[in-house]
Design a protein around this motif. Structure first.
Motif, short mmCIF file in Angstrom:
data_model
loop_
_atom_site.label_atom_id
_atom_site.label_comp_id
_atom_site.label_asym_id
_atom_site.label_seq_id
_atom_site.Cartn_x
_atom_site.Cartn_y
_atom_site.Cartn_z
N UNK A 536 0.85 -1.19 0.00
CA UNK A 536 0.00 0.00 0.00
C UNK A 536 0.89 1.24 0.00
N UNK A 537 0.31 2.35 -0.47
CA UNK A 537 1.08 3.58 -0.68
C UNK A 537 1.26 4.35 0.62
N UNK A 538 2.15 5.35 0.55
CA UNK A 538 2.38 6.24 1.67
C UNK A 538 1.16 7.14 1.89
N UNK A 539 1.05 7.63 3.10
CA UNK A 539 0.00 8.58 3.47
C UNK A 539 0.65 9.95 3.66
N UNK A 540 0.00 11.00 3.18
CA UNK A 540 0.56 12.34 3.31
C UNK A 540 -0.48 13.30 3.88
N UNK A 541 0.00 14.41 4.44
CA UNK A 541 -0.88 15.42 5.01
C UNK A 541 -0.29 16.80 4.77
N UNK A 542 -1.15 17.76 4.49
CA UNK A 542 -0.77 19.16 4.37
C UNK A 542 -1.41 19.92 5.53
N UNK A 543 -0.59 20.55 6.35
CA UNK A 543 -1.10 21.22 7.54
C UNK A 543 -0.97 22.73 7.41
N UNK A 544 -2.10 23.41 7.49
CA UNK A 544 -2.13 24.87 7.48
C UNK A 544 -2.51 25.33 8.88
N UNK A 570 -4.62 9.51 0.82
CA UNK A 570 -4.23 8.09 0.82
C UNK A 570 -4.12 7.55 2.24
N UNK A 571 -5.09 7.88 3.08
CA UNK A 571 -5.06 7.43 4.47
C UNK A 571 -5.04 5.91 4.53
N UNK A 572 -4.22 5.39 5.43
CA UNK A 572 -4.05 3.95 5.59
C UNK A 572 -4.99 3.44 6.67
N UNK A 573 -5.90 2.55 6.30
CA UNK A 573 -6.87 2.01 7.25
C UNK A 573 -6.93 0.50 7.07
N UNK A 574 -6.86 -0.20 8.19
CA UNK A 574 -6.97 -1.66 8.17
C UNK A 574 -8.43 -2.06 8.26
N UNK A 575 -8.89 -2.85 7.30
CA UNK A 575 -10.25 -3.39 7.33
C UNK A 575 -10.16 -4.91 7.44
N UNK A 576 -11.12 -5.49 8.14
CA UNK A 576 -11.12 -6.94 8.32
C UNK A 576 -12.52 -7.48 8.10
N UNK A 577 -12.62 -8.55 7.37
CA UNK A 577 -13.89 -9.24 7.16
C UNK A 577 -13.61 -10.73 6.96
N UNK A 578 -14.59 -11.54 7.36
CA UNK A 578 -14.49 -12.98 7.16
C UNK A 578 -15.28 -13.35 5.91
N UNK A 579 -14.63 -14.09 5.00
CA UNK A 579 -15.28 -14.53 3.77
C UNK A 579 -15.09 -16.02 3.62
N UNK A 591 -5.19 -3.72 4.10
CA UNK A 591 -4.77 -2.38 4.45
C UNK A 591 -4.97 -1.53 3.21
N UNK A 592 -5.86 -0.56 3.32
CA UNK A 592 -6.27 0.21 2.17
C UNK A 592 -5.78 1.65 2.28
N UNK A 593 -5.38 2.21 1.15
CA UNK A 593 -5.27 3.67 1.07
C UNK A 593 -6.69 4.16 0.80
N UNK A 594 -7.43 4.24 1.93
CA UNK A 594 -8.89 4.30 1.84
C UNK A 594 -9.41 5.60 1.25
N UNK A 595 -8.59 6.64 1.18
CA UNK A 595 -9.10 7.86 0.57
C UNK A 595 -8.62 9.11 1.26
N UNK A 596 -9.59 9.99 1.61
CA UNK A 596 -9.26 11.32 2.10
C UNK A 596 -9.92 11.58 3.45
N UNK A 597 -9.17 12.24 4.32
CA UNK A 597 -9.68 12.66 5.62
C UNK A 597 -9.30 14.12 5.82
N UNK A 598 -10.21 14.90 6.36
CA UNK A 598 -9.94 16.31 6.63
C UNK A 598 -10.12 16.57 8.11
N UNK A 599 -9.10 17.11 8.74
CA UNK A 599 -9.14 17.50 10.15
C UNK A 599 -8.99 19.01 10.24
N UNK A 600 -9.84 19.62 11.01
CA UNK A 600 -9.71 21.05 11.26
C UNK A 600 -10.19 21.33 12.68
N UNK A 601 -9.64 22.37 13.27
CA UNK A 601 -10.03 22.63 14.64
C UNK A 601 -9.30 23.80 15.24
#
Length: 767
Positions: A536-544, A570-579, A591-601
């Motif tokens: 899986x790919x690296x995860x990156x963040x830009x902080x302003x 490219x947030x890294x999130x572990x998912x688990x399921x039984x098949x 382990x997925x680069x599941x997409x995008x997350x935005x944090x602000x505060x």
């Protein structure tokens, strides 16, 4: 009583008691004088930018507690730091006692499996601790603890995408011998002894020091007798106890006008029993009804709880020298290694539905060369960093009711190199330009083996090898067996400006990037997900970030304010399921680069001394964290098939509000001083597991700590009584959620809880 009324009542208790709140990320209060007029707040020196500066001069969101503050606030492990900085959470990992699970601003790493990278970097002095096992450090012989919030990629490199926690040990190069001895007794048969000291062997040239901490406590819970537990002679055995021996040795050599070599060796041996989790759902298995236990720490299990062990040790050497009036050199070399084993009962029953014996080991070697430049107009640091390490492990996942056991084993070798610089340019006497960048490259090689066998492990069984199967076992399928390698490169820039309106008020803004290295899923199942071999790919963040640091009213009030906006890619999130694979239930982790997350505060940190005897602190963190994209595998694994469930989920460990309110009052009494302190913390509802709506999720809760101490006039003796969580609040800090039902008839839905109410008495002698 309504939740609002309860919260208000507890706030009133904290205010009325006028107790002491842990100093936020700010300063150390001066000792109270005899008059009632307010006195100023003394600053704290930190090394957030790899050079010594007053905390109030650093244009970074940082919290720090000094050794005296740590003692006053009864901070005993890094877990206690959760109260003292906004928007952070530190606790023991699921089913562990010394593995750290650290989150800052809703970002971290919940899974400590070998090969996964943390989101919060842990440092002992200048040495990066690559693995979370053994990193939930106990506080002893320490100078201060710093918490840096937000991505720190420029100066601290990879895996500080959420921030960094720095554990700074005590400098022993002093002209006088020192000795510090403390003994503690308390609830759950707590008994602790900490001894530390140093001595100048050759005056002004050679100094030796050592410290040891013996930390024991009985368990918060025990193994419950339901018939089967008695078969294994485990009824009444402690769970969630503490049995830790930690030690540190220091040798410092000084010669010439500016040359210093410091050698530090440390070890931590954790012999604590397993941490008990509460099964959160009722279950009928094999015709037997197993109700949820009433006590949150008690446990049912037929696995051994007294065989969890972890040992971590290391040595570091730091050489510093002044080359010219403007240029200083620092060289840091370190080696660390760790080894552990654990028995995890995912079903929390005296029956084998889902059980995992596991073992783990790692080693790391790192080196860093650093130059610091200081002139009237330019201050900066530049360096080269190298790291090499291996993390490896194995575990058996036994599904007893189905007669199946899976073996997962593997290792990850990592070679990392980085080059960095960070500078501050004084454009005018009040305006500074901050510029920095770091180039980092990781080369990783992973070996992954996963296979499923027909057969069931005995409760006491240790790991088996694929070439030496237990009697009666037979191979069903090899599901993963590969070796692969990848490289991950990143450039993390930093750009900012700070402006002083006057000597007491600084405004700043900054842009910084963080980087969390990619890798390979050690549980990856090729049969269910063939692309797992690609990693899986690296995860990156830009902080302003924009902020203010200020002091008011003749240095009696400190007020620091930060606002941030941080999109993650490219947030890294572990998912688990039984098949079902070939008719057999199989754990299809991904382990997925599941997409995008935005944090602000927004984060507020204040300290006020309206009187010389009284210090008030208020820390408030507001966090709005949400997924913009959250892709997961389809219910029936299909290559290329992903579903976006961002609207159904939210980031874990990211409560909207975190608040800390406290006070300290000190007055003279006889031949010494009394100090009364209290701290109140509130956390809003928190998601605990990476699933949609989960029974493990934690509602809003609050915690009240109180303490009183007497210190003799010569400051040699200190006697303290401290109470933690005195209202005995019940709150979950971690959990597993594999669903209420599944192929085995009932999967893991388990909550792990923060400590109950405890009271301790401590006597300290200092020379």
């Amino acid at each position: 009583m309504s939740a609002f009324a309860s919260c208000g009542a507890r706030l009133s208790i904290a205010a009325i008691l006028a107790t002491q709140l842990p100093l936020p990320a700010n300063a150390q209060s001066a000792s109270a004088g005899s008059d009632e007029s307010a006195s100023g707040i003394e600053s704290v020196v930190v090394t957030a930018r790899r050079r010594e500066e007053s905390l109030q001069d650093v244009p970074v969101a940082i919290s720090a507690l000094t050794a005296d503050q740590l003692q006053t606030q009864n901070v005993r492990t890094l877990e206690d730091m959760t109260a003292f900085a906004p928007n952070i959470k530190v606790n023991a990992g699921r089913a562990t006692s010394s593995t750290i699970n650290a989150y800052i601003r809703g970002v971290g790493q919940n899974d400590p499996l070998w090969g996964f990278e943390p989101g919060v970097g842990i440092y002992i002095d200048d040495v990066y601790i690559a693995r979370p096992q053994g990193a939930l450090l106990d506080v002893y012989d320490v100078e201060r603890i710093e918490v840096l919030r937000g991505p720190q990629g420029t100066l601290y490199g990879k895996n500080t995408i959420a921030g960094a926690i720095k554990y700074v040990t005590r400098d022993i190069a002093t002209s006088e011998p020192t000795l510090n001895v403390s003994a503690t007794g308390g609830s759950y048969n707590q008994r602790e002894i900490k001894v530390g000291g140093s001595i100048p062997v050759v005056d002004e040239h050679i100094f030796l020091g050592a410290a040891v901490a013996y930390l024991r406590r009985d368990g918060y819970g025990e193994i419950v007798d339901d018939g089967r537990a008695r078969l294994y002679n485990r009824v009444g055995q402690d769970v969630s106890d503490k049995d830790v021996l930690a030690a540190r040795a220091n040798a410092t050599f000084v010669w010439g006008d500016s040359s210093r070599l410091r050698i530090l060796a440390d070890t931590v041996q954790d012999n604590s029993n397993a941490t008990g989790g509460q099964r959160l759902n009722n279950l009928t298995a094999a015709g037997i009804f197993h109700p949820r236990l009433n006590h949150r720490y008690d446990q049912r299990t037929d696995m051994p709880v007294d065989r969890d062990r972890f040992i971590n040790k290391g040595v570091a050497a730091t050489y510093t020298q002044t080359l010219t009036d403007a240029l200083d050199l620092k060289l840091v070399g370190a080696y660390r290694e760790g080894d552990g084993r654990q028995f995890i009962d995912f079903d929390e029953l005296n029956a084998n539905l889902f059980q995992v014996p596991a073992q783990y080991s790692d080693d790391q070697t790192s080196g860093e060369a650093q130059l610091t430049y200081t002139s009237d107009r330019v201050k900066g640091v530049a360096g080269v960093y190298y790291f090499t390490g291996q993390a490896e492990g194995a575990f058996d996942a036994s599904l007893g009711s189905l007669g199946l056991t899976s073996l997962t084993k593997g290792s990850v070798d990592t070679d990392s190199i980085a080059v960095y610089f960070d500078t501050t340019w004084s454009l005018t006497d009040r305006l500074n330009l901050n510029v920095g960048a770091r180039w980092n490259e990781d080369d990783k090689e992973a070996r992954v083996f996963v296979a499923q066998y027909r057969g069931v492990l005995a409760p006491d069984a240790t790991l088996f090898d694929e070439n030496n199967l237990p009697p009666g076992f037979s191979l069903v399928a090899v599901q993963s067996n590969y070796t692969n390698d990848r490289s991950f490169s990143n450039v993390s820039p930093r750009l900012g400006m700070d402006f002083r309106l006057d000597d007491d008020l600084m405004l700043y803004f900054s842009y910084a990037q963080g980087f969390k290295s990619g890798g390979f899923d050690m549980r990856g199942n090729q049969l269910a997900n063939p692309t797992t071999v690609n990693g899986y790919d690296a995860e990156t963040a830009d902080n302003f970030e924009v902020g203010m640091k200020s002091t008011w009213f003749e240095d009696t009030l400190q007020l620091n304010l930060t606002a941030f906006y941080t999109p993650y890619e490219d947030i890294q999130i572990t998912t688990q399921q039984f098949v079902l694979l070939n008719g057999n239930p199989t754990n299809a982790t991904a382990v997925l680069n599941a997409g995008k997350q935005v944090n602000q505060g927004v984060e507020l940190e204040t300290m006020w001394r309206p009187l010389s005897a009284l210090t008030l602190v208020l820390n408030v963190g507001y966090l709005d964290a949400e997924f913009e994209e959250f892709f997961t595998a389809c219910p029936t694994p299909t290559p290329g098939c992903r579903l976006d469930i961002s609207g159904l989920n939210q980031p874990i460990n990211s409560p909207d509000w975190t608040t800390f309110l406290g006070a300290t009052y000190e007055w003279s009494l006889g031949a010494g001083d009394m100090t009364l302190h209290a701290g109140y913390q509130y956390r809003s509802a928190t998601k605990v597991a990476n699933t949609t709506a989960s029974i493990t999720d934690q509602d809003a809760y609050d915690i009240l700590d109180l303490g009183i101490a007497y210190t003799t006039a010569d400051e040699r003796w200190r006697f303290a009584v401290d109470g933690k969580n005195i209202l005995d609040e019940e709150y979950r800090v971690a959990g597993y959620d594999f669903g209420a039902v599944g192929p085995t008839g009932g999967f893991s839905q388990i909550g792990f809880y923060g400590p109950p109410r405890t009271v301790s008495v401590t006597a300290t002698y200092r020379y």
